[in-house]
Every structure is written in C-alpha cells, then in structure tokens.
Design a protein around this motif. Structure first.
Motif, PDB file in Angstrom:
ATOM      1  N   ASN A 155       0.883  -1.200  -0.101  1.00  0.00           N
ATOM      2  CA  ASN A 155      -0.114  -0.101   0.074  1.00  0.00           C
ATOM      3  C   ASN A 155       0.907   1.322  -0.035  1.00  0.00           C
ATOM      4  N   ARG A 156       1.988   1.204  -0.736  1.00  0.00           N
ATOM      5  CA  ARG A 156       2.867   2.249  -0.743  1.00  0.00           C
ATOM      6  C   ARG A 156       2.403   3.471  -1.785  1.00  0.00           C
ATOM      7  N   SER A 157       1.850   3.123  -2.892  1.00  0.00           N
ATOM      8  CA  SER A 157       1.511   4.259  -3.754  1.00  0.00           C
ATOM      9  C   SER A 157      -0.045   4.522  -3.760  1.00  0.00           C
ATOM     10  N   GLY A 158      -0.996   3.477  -3.554  1.00  0.00           N
ATOM     11  CA  GLY A 158      -2.167   3.609  -3.485  1.00  0.00           C
ATOM     12  C   GLY A 158      -2.757   3.792  -4.921  1.00  0.00           C
ATOM     13  N   GLN A 159      -1.964   3.659  -6.039  1.00  0.00           N
ATOM     14  CA  GLN A 159      -2.320   4.131  -7.291  1.00  0.00           C
ATOM     15  C   GLN A 159      -3.198   2.932  -8.100  1.00  0.00           C
ATOM     16  N   ILE A 160      -2.787   1.646  -8.001  1.00  0.00           N
ATOM     17  CA  ILE A 160      -3.204   0.583  -8.477  1.00  0.00           C
ATOM     18  C   ILE A 160      -3.962  -0.521  -7.573  1.00  0.00           C
ATOM     19  N   THR A 161      -5.196  -0.732  -7.779  1.00  0.00           N
ATOM     20  CA  THR A 161      -5.822  -1.737  -7.014  1.00  0.00           C
ATOM     21  C   THR A 161      -5.891  -3.072  -7.919  1.00  0.00           C
ATOM     22  N   ILE A 162      -5.083  -3.981  -7.741  1.00  0.00           N
ATOM     23  CA  ILE A 162      -4.927  -5.242  -8.698  1.00  0.00           C
ATOM     24  C   ILE A 162      -6.029  -6.460  -8.161  1.00  0.00           C
ATOM     25  N   LYS A 163      -6.986  -6.700  -9.269  1.00  0.00           N
ATOM     26  CA  LYS A 163      -7.674  -7.750  -9.137  1.00  0.00           C
ATOM     27  C   LYS A 163      -7.434  -9.224  -9.183  1.00  0.00           C
ATOM     28  N   SER A 164      -6.511  -9.360 -10.173  1.00  0.00           N
ATOM     29  CA  SER A 164      -5.940 -10.484 -10.622  1.00  0.00           C
ATOM     30  C   SER A 164      -4.618 -10.422 -11.618  1.00  0.00           C
ATOM     31  N   LEU A 165      -3.811 -11.286 -11.514  1.00  0.00           N
ATOM     32  CA  LEU A 165      -2.427 -11.164 -12.374  1.00  0.00           C
ATOM     33  C   LEU A 165      -2.369 -12.656 -13.327  1.00  0.00           C
ATOM     34  N   CYS A 166      -2.218 -12.238 -14.440  1.00  0.00           N
ATOM     35  CA  CYS A 166      -1.773 -13.406 -15.415  1.00  0.00           C
ATOM     36  C   CYS A 166      -0.481 -13.286 -16.074  1.00  0.00           C
ATOM     37  N   LEU A 167       0.274 -14.317 -16.006  1.00  0.00           N
ATOM     38  CA  LEU A 167       1.795 -14.198 -16.393  1.00  0.00           C
ATOM     39  C   LEU A 167       1.704 -15.197 -17.569  1.00  0.00           C
ATOM     40  N   SER A 168       2.912 -14.854 -18.511  1.00  0.00           N
ATOM     41  CA  SER A 168       3.070 -15.702 -19.585  1.00  0.00           C
ATOM     42  C   SER A 168       4.932 -15.886 -19.561  1.00  0.00           C
ATOM     43  N   ASN A 169       5.132 -16.654 -20.665  1.00  0.00           N
ATOM     44  CA  ASN A 169       6.711 -16.815 -20.888  1.00  0.00           C
ATOM     45  C   ASN A 169       7.648 -15.612 -20.477  1.00  0.00           C
ATOM     46  N   GLY A 170       8.860 -15.651 -19.794  1.00  0.00           N
ATOM     47  CA  GLY A 170       9.371 -14.440 -19.457  1.00  0.00           C
ATOM     48  C   GLY A 170      10.365 -15.187 -18.045  1.00  0.00           C
ATOM     49  N   GLY A 171      11.323 -14.290 -17.521  1.00  0.00           N
ATOM     50  CA  GLY A 171      12.115 -14.602 -16.655  1.00  0.00           C
ATOM     51  C   GLY A 171      11.819 -14.195 -15.292  1.00  0.00           C
ATOM     52  N   ILE A 172      10.944 -14.963 -14.767  1.00  0.00           N
ATOM     53  CA  ILE A 172      10.549 -14.491 -13.320  1.00  0.00           C
ATOM     54  C   ILE A 172      11.720 -14.899 -12.451  1.00  0.00           C
ATOM     55  N   PHE A 173      12.580 -16.075 -12.622  1.00  0.00           N
ATOM     56  CA  PHE A 173      13.442 -16.330 -11.736  1.00  0.00           C
ATOM     57  C   PHE A 173      14.864 -16.379 -12.476  1.00  0.00           C
ATOM     58  N   PRO A 174      15.795 -15.360 -11.853  1.00  0.00           N
ATOM     59  CA  PRO A 174      17.061 -15.300 -12.561  1.00  0.00           C
ATOM     60  C   PRO A 174      17.754 -16.559 -12.960  1.00  0.00           C
ATOM     61  N   GLU A 175      17.428 -17.570 -11.824  1.00  0.00           N
ATOM     62  CA  GLU A 175      18.313 -18.831 -11.932  1.00  0.00           C
ATOM     63  C   GLU A 175      17.837 -19.878 -13.123  1.00  0.00           C
ATOM     64  N   THR A 176      16.537 -19.584 -13.603  1.00  0.00           N
ATOM     65  CA  THR A 176      16.137 -20.371 -14.749  1.00  0.00           C
ATOM     66  C   THR A 176      16.122 -19.604 -15.977  1.00  0.00           C
ATOM     67  N   HIS A 177      16.596 -18.448 -15.971  1.00  0.00           N
ATOM     68  CA  HIS A 177      16.476 -17.543 -17.187  1.00  0.00           C
ATOM     69  C   HIS A 177      17.714 -17.868 -18.079  1.00  0.00           C
ATOM     70  N   HIS A 178      17.529 -18.280 -19.336  1.00  0.00           N
ATOM     71  CA  HIS A 178      18.638 -18.679 -20.395  1.00  0.00           C
ATOM     72  C   HIS A 178      18.737 -17.488 -21.582  1.00  0.00           C
ATOM     73  N   PRO A 179      19.343 -16.443 -21.222  1.00  0.00           N
ATOM     74  CA  PRO A 179      19.305 -15.642 -22.528  1.00  0.00           C
ATOM     75  C   PRO A 179      19.753 -16.343 -23.796  1.00  0.00           C
ATOM     76  N   LEU A 180      19.229 -15.815 -24.871  1.00  0.00           N
ATOM     77  CA  LEU A 180      19.862 -16.103 -26.276  1.00  0.00           C
ATOM     78  C   LEU A 180      21.118 -15.597 -26.335  1.00  0.00           C
ATOM     79  N   LEU A 181      21.827 -16.013 -27.301  1.00  0.00           N
ATOM     80  CA  LEU A 181      23.282 -15.506 -27.663  1.00  0.00           C
ATOM     81  C   LEU A 181      23.271 -14.332 -27.964  1.00  0.00           C
ATOM     82  N   LEU A 182      22.243 -13.765 -28.990  1.00  0.00           N
ATOM     83  CA  LEU A 182      22.179 -12.347 -29.173  1.00  0.00           C
ATOM     84  C   LEU A 182      21.998 -11.557 -28.112  1.00  0.00           C
ATOM     85  N   GLN A 183      21.313 -11.911 -27.143  1.00  0.00           N
ATOM     86  CA  GLN A 183      20.822 -11.106 -26.028  1.00  0.00           C
ATOM     87  C   GLN A 183      22.123 -11.175 -24.940  1.00  0.00           C
ATOM     88  N   LYS A 184      22.854 -12.075 -24.764  1.00  0.00           N
ATOM     89  CA  LYS A 184      24.121 -11.996 -24.087  1.00  0.00           C
ATOM     90  C   LYS A 184      25.055 -11.072 -24.981  1.00  0.00           C
TER      91      LYS A 184
END
Length: 293
Positions: A155-184
């Motif tokens: 409750n630090r900003s009080g700007q957004i009240t979030i009702k739900s969150l849906c995630l899709s592919n991406g790097g939530i966890f640094p330890e399981t994130h494997h950047p592509l060669l171009l990204q490296k």
C-alpha cells in the motif's frame, strides 16, 4: 592468408559504416495503423509515452492492462486485443519508456521502478487510479507487474488496485533464465553491441537489457516475494518450447515457489511468444482463468 582477411576488412568497413547510416525502414501498414489508433501522454518527467486504450463491452466494469515483453512493444498483443474487447470494458496497453513509439531518452538510467511509476501515471491520466484492474503480462512486463504487485501489497502508492494477475513466458526467476546468444552479446556490450543494435534497428536492445537482467537478480526477493505472498488469483500461461525459460526446469521451480498459482501449458510447439504463436489458444486459456473466480 592473413592479408586476405585484411583486404576483406578494408572492403567491408565502409559498407558497414554506410549501412549503419541508412535511415530506419518505414513503418509497415499494420504498425502505422497501430500507431494511428493510439495516443500519447506526458509522464511526470515530460516524456512521451505511447498507449492504446480500446473500449469494449459497454456496461462492463472490468479493465485489463497489458504489459509487453522485451524487446517488443504494445504491438505484442495485437492478435488478441480484439478478442479481449469482447470480454472487457477497457483494454489498455502501453509502450514502456525506451520501447517502440515511446520516447527513448539518452543517456538515461532505465529501471523497472520507473516503468511501474509510468504505468501508474498512465492510469491516473485515464482516471482509473481507483478502479480494480486485471494485469496480463509477459517477459519484461511481468517484472513491472511484480513491482506493481509489491506496491499494491505494501500500500505504498495507492495508485493501482490489482484484482488478478496472469503471467506468460519470461524470466521470473534469474536462476532459470537462459538468454539467447544475441541477448548475451547485447548485454555484455563491446565492439559488437552498437553494430548489432543498429542491425536490429532497435535502440532499446543495448540500453534496456542490462538493467533488466541485473535488477531481476538484485531485487529477486522483493519481486518473487510479492508473487508468493499476495492473495489475489494468479495464473501462468506457458509455451513449453521456450528456449529462454526451458521446460521442465522453469515450471518445476514456478510450481514449487507459487503454490497457489494455477498453470496452463499450451501445445508442445508453442514457444516464447504464445500470444502470437497461438492467439486463440492463449485467449481461451486467459478467459478460462478470468471466468474461474
């Protein structure tokens, strides 16, 4: 043999310099239409931020906010936006600072915290700061979503009240994130970085990837902790062929860490961009989640 490489280098250098000074290609008709149908607003720092605000079902109170990935833009969602307007009253998507049609200040210290503040500023601009919203995010966007979730929980900003969150592919966890060669290569900089940046015709590659990866590691406890400790419905739509977040390593850690989150795995051939690769499957998966609570 060595002289042959020298000659090739001397011939290639002026051609490369000439190429790097060629103006960027014109927008495709689809991108031009996307830009024409959107708007801009000024943030608290006077920066132009591009956004889409599509009106859908009349009388529905529901609002969904779409947070795109790296190194794409709000156009990430173009294949499912129309489908979302059949369910929601407002469908809102922005280009994060440094991406696509939004400003790309340089030099500038890009941060997840600033992107979250810009998202809050956009909702204030639209008069939606007190409305309950649903977040749909992927890749870079769900790190921003995690910061918004942390602020909501604290409750630090009080700007957004979030009702739900849906995630899709991406790097939530640094330890399981494997950047592509171009990204490296782009992250590490060096002689190839500016060449690759120009060849990809995308400034944000070199300016945005390093802070993104480094901040995820530094603030892992803050952002993963926010996901693990809130009580709102959380769902994950996963393309299992993703080389950046490979199956089953990523999914095993996700299920272990987020015990209350539901998960839907798409067909075996779906990879890092499921909303583009299988828009109908992605939409059905998201609607199934929304209709479950």
């Amino acid at each position: 043999m060595r002289e042959w490489w020298v000659h090739v280098g001397l011939l290639a250098a002026p051609l490369l310099v000439a190429y790097l000074h060629i103006p960027p290609r014109q927008l495709s008709p689809a991108l031009h239409s996307w830009k024409s149908s959107g708007n801009f607003f000024f943030t608290y720092k006077g920066l132009h931020i591009f956004y889409q605000d599509s009106v859908g079902v009349v009388g529905s109170p529901e609002i969904v906010v779409l947070l795109h990935g790296f190194p794409t833009s709000s156009y990430d969602w173009y294949k499912i936006c129309e489908g979302l307007t059949l369910r929601f009253h407002r469908v809102i998507a922005l280009d994060f600072l440094g991406f696509d049609f939004s400003d790309k200040p340089r030099p500038h210290h890009y941060s997840i915290f600033e992107q979250a503040s810009i998202m809050e500023a956009l909702l204030r601009h639209l008069g939606l700061q007190n409305r309950r919203i649903k977040l749909l995010s992927r890749d870079y966007g769900y790190i921003v979503a995690q910061e918004l979730l942390y602020r909501f929980k604290q409750n630090r900003s009080g700007q957004i009240t979030i009702k739900s969150l849906c995630l899709s592919n991406g790097g939530i966890f640094p330890e399981t994130h494997h950047p592509l060669l171009l990204q490296k290569l782009l992250k590490d900089g060096g002689m190839l970085s500016p060449i690759l940046t120009r060849l990809m015709n995308f400034f944000v590659f070199s300016r945005g990837l390093t802070p993104y990866i480094n901040q995820r590691k530094k603030f892992r406890r803050r952002w993963v902790g926010a996901l693990a400790s809130v009580s709102i419905p959380i769902h994950f739509i996963y393309g299992p062929l993703d080389p950046v977040n490979p199956y089953p390593e990523f999914l095993e850690l996700y299920r272990k860490t987020l015990l209350l989150s539901t998960v839907l795995i798409l067909d075996d051939h779906i990879s890092h961009y499921p909303q583009r690769e299988d828009p109908m499957g992605f939409l059905n998966a998201y609607m199934g989640f929304i209709n479950s609570f």
